[in-house]
Design a protein around this motif. Structure first.
Motif, PDB file in Angstrom:
ATOM      1  N   PHE A   1      46.628  38.754  40.034  1.00  0.00           N
ATOM      2  CA  PHE A   1      46.666  40.205  40.263  1.00  0.00           C
ATOM      3  C   PHE A   1      46.122  40.560  41.652  1.00  0.00           C
ATOM      4  O   PHE A   1      46.636  41.479  42.302  1.00  0.00           O
ATOM      5  CB  PHE A   1      45.890  40.939  39.171  1.00  0.00           C
ATOM      6  CG  PHE A   1      46.631  41.030  37.864  1.00  0.00           C
ATOM      7  CD1 PHE A   1      47.922  41.528  37.817  1.00  0.00           C
ATOM      8  CD2 PHE A   1      46.042  40.614  36.686  1.00  0.00           C
ATOM      9  CE1 PHE A   1      48.619  41.619  36.618  1.00  0.00           C
ATOM     10  CE2 PHE A   1      46.718  40.693  35.477  1.00  0.00           C
ATOM     11  CZ  PHE A   1      48.007  41.194  35.445  1.00  0.00           C
ATOM     12  N   ALA A   2      45.119  39.822  42.115  1.00  0.00           N
ATOM     13  CA  ALA A   2      44.604  40.064  43.472  1.00  0.00           C
ATOM     14  C   ALA A   2      45.679  39.776  44.502  1.00  0.00           C
ATOM     15  O   ALA A   2      45.849  40.517  45.481  1.00  0.00           O
ATOM     16  CB  ALA A   2      43.372  39.199  43.720  1.00  0.00           C
ATOM     17  N   ALA A   3      46.438  38.704  44.286  1.00  0.00           N
ATOM     18  CA  ALA A   3      47.525  38.363  45.209  1.00  0.00           C
ATOM     19  C   ALA A   3      48.621  39.415  45.199  1.00  0.00           C
ATOM     20  O   ALA A   3      49.307  39.617  46.206  1.00  0.00           O
ATOM     21  CB  ALA A   3      48.102  36.996  44.846  1.00  0.00           C
ATOM     22  N   GLN A   4      48.773  40.093  44.067  1.00  0.00           N
ATOM     23  CA  GLN A   4      49.758  41.183  43.974  1.00  0.00           C
ATOM     24  C   GLN A   4      49.230  42.487  44.558  1.00  0.00           C
ATOM     25  O   GLN A   4      49.986  43.449  44.700  1.00  0.00           O
ATOM     26  CB  GLN A   4      50.138  41.423  42.504  1.00  0.00           C
ATOM     27  CG  GLN A   4      51.029  40.358  41.888  1.00  0.00           C
ATOM     28  CD  GLN A   4      51.368  40.678  40.449  1.00  0.00           C
ATOM     29  OE1 GLN A   4      50.503  40.939  39.632  1.00  0.00           O
ATOM     30  NE2 GLN A   4      52.659  40.669  40.133  1.00  0.00           N
ATOM     31  N   GLY A   5      47.931  42.523  44.857  1.00  0.00           N
ATOM     32  CA  GLY A   5      47.329  43.760  45.348  1.00  0.00           C
ATOM     33  C   GLY A   5      46.868  44.689  44.247  1.00  0.00           C
ATOM     34  O   GLY A   5      46.477  45.829  44.516  1.00  0.00           O
ATOM     35  N   ASN A   6      46.874  44.222  43.017  1.00  0.00           N
ATOM     36  CA  ASN A   6      46.447  45.041  41.872  1.00  0.00           C
ATOM     37  C   ASN A   6      44.974  44.727  41.607  1.00  0.00           C
ATOM     38  O   ASN A   6      44.631  43.958  40.710  1.00  0.00           O
ATOM     39  CB  ASN A   6      47.308  44.714  40.644  1.00  0.00           C
ATOM     40  CG  ASN A   6      46.995  45.623  39.464  1.00  0.00           C
ATOM     41  OD1 ASN A   6      45.981  46.325  39.450  1.00  0.00           O
ATOM     42  ND2 ASN A   6      47.851  45.599  38.454  1.00  0.00           N
ATOM     43  N   MET A   7      44.091  45.332  42.401  1.00  0.00           N
ATOM     44  CA  MET A   7      42.674  45.001  42.320  1.00  0.00           C
ATOM     45  C   MET A   7      42.028  45.517  41.041  1.00  0.00           C
ATOM     46  O   MET A   7      41.071  44.922  40.548  1.00  0.00           O
ATOM     47  CB  MET A   7      41.935  45.546  43.547  1.00  0.00           C
ATOM     48  CG  MET A   7      42.312  44.824  44.830  1.00  0.00           C
ATOM     49  SD  MET A   7      42.193  42.996  44.697  1.00  0.00           S
ATOM     50  CE  MET A   7      40.463  42.769  44.314  1.00  0.00           C
ATOM     51  N   GLN A   8      42.533  46.604  40.496  1.00  0.00           N
ATOM     52  CA  GLN A   8      41.952  47.116  39.246  1.00  0.00           C
ATOM     53  C   GLN A   8      42.113  46.083  38.126  1.00  0.00           C
ATOM     54  O   GLN A   8      41.160  45.777  37.406  1.00  0.00           O
ATOM     55  CB  GLN A   8      42.627  48.434  38.863  1.00  0.00           C
ATOM     56  CG  GLN A   8      42.018  49.071  37.614  1.00  0.00           C
ATOM     57  CD  GLN A   8      42.650  50.424  37.297  1.00  0.00           C
ATOM     58  OE1 GLN A   8      43.530  50.908  38.001  1.00  0.00           O
ATOM     59  NE2 GLN A   8      42.182  51.040  36.218  1.00  0.00           N
TER      60      GLN A   8
END
Length: 232
Positions: free
Chosen positions: A194-201
Protein backbone atom coordinates in the motif's frame (compact mmCIF):
# COMPACT_ATOMS: atom_id res chain seq x y z
CA UNK A 1 5.04 -56.11 17.29
CA UNK A 2 5.03 -59.32 19.33
CA UNK A 3 2.04 -60.57 17.34
CA UNK A 4 3.75 -59.96 13.98
CA UNK A 5 7.48 -60.26 14.63
CA UNK A 6 8.34 -60.69 10.96
CA UNK A 7 5.95 -58.11 9.54
CA UNK A 8 7.86 -55.07 8.28
CA UNK A 9 4.63 -53.12 7.78
CA UNK A 10 4.14 -53.00 11.56
CA UNK A 11 7.39 -51.04 11.84
CA UNK A 12 6.29 -48.80 8.96
CA UNK A 13 2.97 -48.00 10.63
CA UNK A 14 4.60 -47.38 13.98
CA UNK A 15 7.20 -45.17 12.35
CA UNK A 16 4.51 -43.09 10.66
CA UNK A 17 2.72 -42.64 13.99
CA UNK A 18 5.96 -41.58 15.69
CA UNK A 19 6.75 -39.17 12.88
CA UNK A 20 3.34 -37.52 13.20
CA UNK A 21 4.05 -37.08 16.90
CA UNK A 22 7.30 -35.28 16.05
CA UNK A 23 9.47 -38.17 17.20
CA UNK A 24 11.54 -38.34 14.05
CA UNK A 25 14.55 -40.19 15.46
CA UNK A 26 12.38 -42.96 16.89
CA UNK A 27 10.45 -43.14 13.62
CA UNK A 28 13.70 -43.59 11.74
CA UNK A 29 14.65 -46.46 14.04
CA UNK A 30 11.36 -48.20 13.33
CA UNK A 31 11.70 -47.79 9.57
CA UNK A 32 15.19 -49.30 9.72
CA UNK A 33 13.93 -52.24 11.76
CA UNK A 34 11.33 -52.80 9.07
CA UNK A 35 13.93 -52.58 6.34
CA UNK A 36 15.99 -55.26 8.08
CA UNK A 37 12.99 -57.57 7.70
CA UNK A 38 12.09 -56.51 4.17
CA UNK A 39 15.07 -54.93 2.38
CA UNK A 40 13.08 -54.42 -0.85
CA UNK A 41 10.17 -52.41 0.56
CA UNK A 42 9.98 -49.13 -1.42
CA UNK A 43 7.71 -47.49 1.16
CA UNK A 44 10.26 -48.01 3.92
CA UNK A 45 13.01 -46.44 1.80
CA UNK A 46 10.77 -43.48 1.04
CA UNK A 47 9.81 -42.96 4.67
CA UNK A 48 13.44 -43.18 5.73
CA UNK A 49 14.13 -40.49 3.13
CA UNK A 50 11.42 -38.28 4.61
CA UNK A 51 12.77 -38.73 8.14
CA UNK A 52 16.30 -37.96 6.99
CA UNK A 53 15.09 -34.84 5.18
CA UNK A 54 13.35 -33.66 8.34
CA UNK A 55 16.69 -34.07 10.12
CA UNK A 56 18.52 -32.06 7.44
CA UNK A 57 20.40 -35.10 6.14
CA UNK A 58 19.56 -34.38 2.54
CA UNK A 59 22.27 -36.37 0.78
CA UNK A 60 21.32 -39.55 2.63
CA UNK A 61 17.65 -38.76 2.02
CA UNK A 62 18.22 -38.49 -1.74
CA UNK A 63 19.86 -41.91 -1.83
CA UNK A 64 16.89 -43.48 -0.02
CA UNK A 65 14.30 -41.76 -2.21
CA UNK A 66 16.09 -42.91 -5.34
CA UNK A 67 16.29 -46.47 -4.01
CA UNK A 68 12.61 -46.38 -3.14
CA UNK A 69 11.70 -45.23 -6.64
CA UNK A 70 13.81 -47.97 -8.18
CA UNK A 71 11.98 -50.61 -6.13
CA UNK A 72 8.45 -49.42 -6.83
CA UNK A 73 6.38 -51.96 -8.75
CA UNK A 74 5.45 -51.28 -12.35
CA UNK A 75 1.82 -50.86 -11.36
CA UNK A 76 2.60 -48.18 -8.75
CA UNK A 77 0.15 -45.33 -9.08
CA UNK A 78 1.38 -42.10 -10.73
CA UNK A 79 0.33 -40.14 -7.66
CA UNK A 80 2.50 -42.33 -5.41
CA UNK A 81 5.50 -41.81 -7.68
CA UNK A 82 4.75 -38.08 -7.83
CA UNK A 83 4.89 -37.88 -4.04
CA UNK A 84 8.39 -39.35 -3.97
CA UNK A 85 9.60 -37.08 -6.78
CA UNK A 86 8.30 -34.09 -4.84
CA UNK A 87 10.10 -35.18 -1.67
CA UNK A 88 13.20 -35.85 -3.75
CA UNK A 89 12.98 -32.35 -5.18
CA UNK A 90 12.81 -30.86 -1.71
CA UNK A 91 15.85 -32.86 -0.64
CA UNK A 92 17.81 -31.73 -3.72
CA UNK A 93 16.82 -28.14 -2.93
CA UNK A 94 18.14 -28.72 0.58
CA UNK A 95 21.57 -29.50 -0.88
CA UNK A 96 21.44 -26.37 -3.04
CA UNK A 97 20.88 -28.31 -6.28
CA UNK A 98 18.01 -26.16 -7.49
CA UNK A 99 18.17 -27.35 -11.11
CA UNK A 100 17.95 -30.94 -9.90
CA UNK A 101 15.08 -29.98 -7.63
CA UNK A 102 13.19 -28.39 -10.53
CA UNK A 103 13.58 -31.57 -12.59
CA UNK A 104 12.05 -33.60 -9.78
CA UNK A 105 9.21 -31.13 -9.26
CA UNK A 106 8.50 -31.10 -13.00
CA UNK A 107 8.26 -34.90 -12.92
CA UNK A 108 5.86 -34.69 -9.97
CA UNK A 109 3.76 -32.15 -11.93
CA UNK A 110 3.67 -34.50 -14.92
CA UNK A 111 2.68 -37.54 -12.87
CA UNK A 112 0.07 -35.67 -10.80
CA UNK A 113 -1.09 -32.70 -12.89
CA UNK A 114 -2.77 -29.65 -11.43
CA UNK A 115 -1.93 -30.52 -7.82
CA UNK A 116 -1.42 -27.31 -5.89
CA UNK A 117 1.42 -28.27 -3.50
CA UNK A 118 3.60 -29.72 -6.27
CA UNK A 119 3.01 -26.69 -8.48
CA UNK A 120 3.94 -24.48 -5.53
CA UNK A 121 7.15 -26.38 -4.80
CA UNK A 122 8.19 -26.07 -8.43
CA UNK A 123 7.35 -22.36 -8.49
CA UNK A 124 9.32 -21.72 -5.30
CA UNK A 125 12.41 -23.41 -6.75
CA UNK A 126 12.10 -21.42 -9.97
CA UNK A 127 11.78 -18.21 -7.94
CA UNK A 128 15.05 -18.98 -6.20
CA UNK A 129 16.71 -19.17 -9.63
CA UNK A 130 15.08 -15.85 -10.59
CA UNK A 131 12.98 -17.56 -13.27
CA UNK A 132 10.08 -15.38 -12.26
CA UNK A 133 7.78 -15.69 -15.27
CA UNK A 134 7.83 -19.49 -15.10
CA UNK A 135 7.32 -19.36 -11.35
CA UNK A 136 4.38 -16.99 -11.69
CA UNK A 137 2.65 -19.21 -14.23
CA UNK A 138 2.97 -22.27 -12.00
CA UNK A 139 1.90 -20.59 -8.77
CA UNK A 140 -1.08 -19.00 -10.50
CA UNK A 141 -2.09 -22.53 -11.47
CA UNK A 142 -1.51 -23.63 -7.88
CA UNK A 143 -3.94 -21.09 -6.41
CA UNK A 144 -6.55 -21.96 -9.01
CA UNK A 145 -6.19 -25.65 -8.25
CA UNK A 146 -6.16 -25.16 -4.48
CA UNK A 147 -7.46 -21.73 -3.40
CA UNK A 148 -6.82 -22.55 0.27
CA UNK A 149 -3.07 -23.05 -0.31
CA UNK A 150 -1.76 -20.24 1.88
CA UNK A 151 1.89 -20.38 0.84
CA UNK A 152 0.96 -20.16 -2.83
CA UNK A 153 -0.92 -16.88 -2.28
CA UNK A 154 2.06 -15.53 -0.34
CA UNK A 155 4.52 -16.48 -3.06
CA UNK A 156 2.29 -15.06 -5.79
CA UNK A 157 1.90 -11.83 -3.85
CA UNK A 158 5.67 -11.52 -3.65
CA UNK A 159 6.10 -12.20 -7.37
CA UNK A 160 3.49 -9.60 -8.29
CA UNK A 161 5.13 -7.09 -5.94
CA UNK A 162 8.51 -7.64 -7.62
CA UNK A 163 6.88 -6.90 -10.97
CA UNK A 164 5.14 -3.80 -9.54
CA UNK A 165 1.75 -5.36 -10.15
CA UNK A 166 0.73 -3.87 -6.85
CA UNK A 167 -3.05 -4.26 -6.96
CA UNK A 168 -2.64 -7.97 -7.66
CA UNK A 169 0.00 -8.29 -4.95
CA UNK A 170 -2.37 -6.68 -2.44
CA UNK A 171 -5.14 -9.07 -3.49
CA UNK A 172 -2.97 -12.12 -2.87
CA UNK A 173 -1.72 -10.92 0.51
CA UNK A 174 -5.27 -10.04 1.55
CA UNK A 175 -6.40 -13.53 0.56
CA UNK A 176 -3.55 -15.01 2.59
CA UNK A 177 -4.52 -12.86 5.58
CA UNK A 178 -8.14 -14.05 5.36
CA UNK A 179 -6.88 -17.64 5.38
CA UNK A 180 -4.63 -17.02 8.40
CA UNK A 181 -5.54 -13.81 10.26
CA UNK A 182 -2.96 -14.69 12.92
CA UNK A 183 -0.06 -14.52 10.44
CA UNK A 184 0.95 -10.92 11.05
CA UNK A 185 3.70 -11.00 8.43
CA UNK A 186 0.94 -10.47 5.87
CA UNK A 187 0.09 -7.15 7.53
CA UNK A 188 3.70 -6.08 7.03
CA UNK A 189 3.64 -7.19 3.39
CA UNK A 190 0.40 -5.30 2.79
CA UNK A 191 1.81 -2.20 4.46
CA UNK A 192 4.69 -2.23 2.00
CA UNK A 193 2.42 -2.76 -1.00
CA UNK A 194 0.00 0.00 0.00
CA UNK A 195 2.92 2.37 0.66
CA UNK A 196 4.22 1.65 -2.84
CA UNK A 197 0.77 2.49 -4.18
CA UNK A 198 0.77 5.77 -2.25
CA UNK A 199 -2.09 4.65 -0.01
CA UNK A 200 -0.50 5.66 3.29
CA UNK A 201 -3.71 5.39 5.31
CA UNK A 202 -4.01 1.69 4.47
CA UNK A 203 -0.27 1.20 4.92
CA UNK A 204 -0.32 2.70 8.42
CA UNK A 205 -3.32 0.58 9.38
CA UNK A 206 -1.45 -2.59 8.50
CA UNK A 207 1.79 -1.37 10.09
CA UNK A 208 -0.03 -0.87 13.38
CA UNK A 209 -1.42 -4.38 13.19
CA UNK A 210 2.03 -5.77 12.39
CA UNK A 211 3.51 -3.90 15.37
CA UNK A 212 1.29 -6.04 17.64
CA UNK A 213 2.85 -9.24 16.30
CA UNK A 214 4.02 -11.96 18.65
CA UNK A 215 6.97 -12.44 16.29
CA UNK A 216 9.55 -9.93 17.59
CA UNK A 217 11.19 -9.46 14.19
CA UNK A 218 7.89 -8.47 12.55
CA UNK A 219 6.85 -6.27 15.46
CA UNK A 220 10.24 -4.52 15.47
CA UNK A 221 10.22 -3.94 11.71
CA UNK A 222 6.74 -2.43 11.88
CA UNK A 223 7.58 -0.28 14.91
CA UNK A 224 10.72 1.06 13.26
CA UNK A 225 8.81 1.97 10.10
CA UNK A 226 6.10 3.71 12.14
CA UNK A 227 8.80 5.65 14.00
CA UNK A 228 10.48 6.60 10.69
CA UNK A 229 7.14 7.94 9.49
CA UNK A 230 6.57 9.83 12.72
CA UNK A 231 3.59 7.66 13.59
CA UNK A 232 2.59 5.51 16.52
Amino acid sequence: LEMNPGDASVHLNLGVALSRAGRTREALDEYRKGLAKNPNDPDLYSHIGMALSESGRYVDAIAHFEKGLSLQPKDASPSDRATIHDHLGRARAGTGDMNGAIREFAEANKLHPNFGPYLYDNALALTQLNRLDEAQSLVESAVKAMPELLEAHELLGGLYAKKRRLAEAAREYQTALKLRPDFTRFHLALANVFAAQGNMQASLRHLREAAKAADPAIAQAAAQELKRLGQR
